[in-house]
Scaffold this active site. Sequence first.
Site, PDB file in Angstrom:
ATOM      1  CE  LYS A 153      19.766  21.442   4.970  1.00 52.95           C
ATOM      2  NZ  LYS A 153      18.994  23.284   4.699  1.00 52.95           N
ATOM      3  NE  ARG A 180      23.576  21.741  -1.006  1.00 46.53           N
ATOM      4  CZ  ARG A 180      23.974  21.005   0.151  1.00 46.53           C
ATOM      5  NH1 ARG A 180      23.089  20.780   1.120  1.00 46.53           N
ATOM      6  NH2 ARG A 180      25.604  21.312   0.686  1.00 46.53           N
TER       7      ARG A 180
END
Length: 262
Positions: free
Chosen positions: A204, A238
């Site tokens: 991210k 995740r």
Amino acid sequence: MGILNVTPNSFFDGGKYKSESEMLSKVGKMLNDGATFIDIGAYSSKPSAEFVSEEEELQRIVPIINLILEYYPETLISIDTFRSEVAQVCIENGAALINDISAGNLDDNMLEIVAKYNVPYIMMHMRGTPQTMQKMTSYDNIVKEMLLYFSERVAQARSLGINDLIIDPGFGFAKTLDQNYEVLQKMEMFELLELPLLAGVSRKSMIYKTLESSAEEALNGTTVLNTIALSKGAKILRVHDVKEAVECVALFNKINNYSEVF
């Protein structure tokens, strides 16, 4: 939890899979590398993502569920959606759990569908929608407000008979870069909810913007933050890169077991 995006515009791997064989190859690799779940998303939730109709979301995702379960019938498939109709159709086609970025706030019927089918439910913290969330980052006390948010959503879910719940702090959703790190630093506070924690930091912008790099170069940073997340109580990671995450978990567990012995 291995990520399988079937969108043309996801921030890291959007549009990567050109054929069924490429997608099956990716799923097979994630399973062989040790993934417990495969999380399928057909609606990009990156900041300012364009709207996708419910019909198109289903057209993207249902054939992939059927394909995976045909070749890997024991796969536990998670569906990344905030729409109750998509959740229902996917469960009826073999999905095992629902991963909702809105915790039911974007579809009033979501919790009822999850309760009806009695599947595990991941509820994430977010404000607004993917299109508006980055304009909604003003908090007096972000962790306190997130705890209140989760307490209310958990109470609503349990009132409908949903007990198999997982909490996701929602890194990158309605949070500035600095707020993401504050939430990570204080993530053990969410153990007050007495529910499993999922951490989704893989590749991210909180990583690559800090390092002035790119999502493609963010694997090392992902591993560092995954390790920190585990130390702060995360039970599920995740990730885009399953092998590296499984190794991270194995080494983290090894050092914890060593400390328990002595």
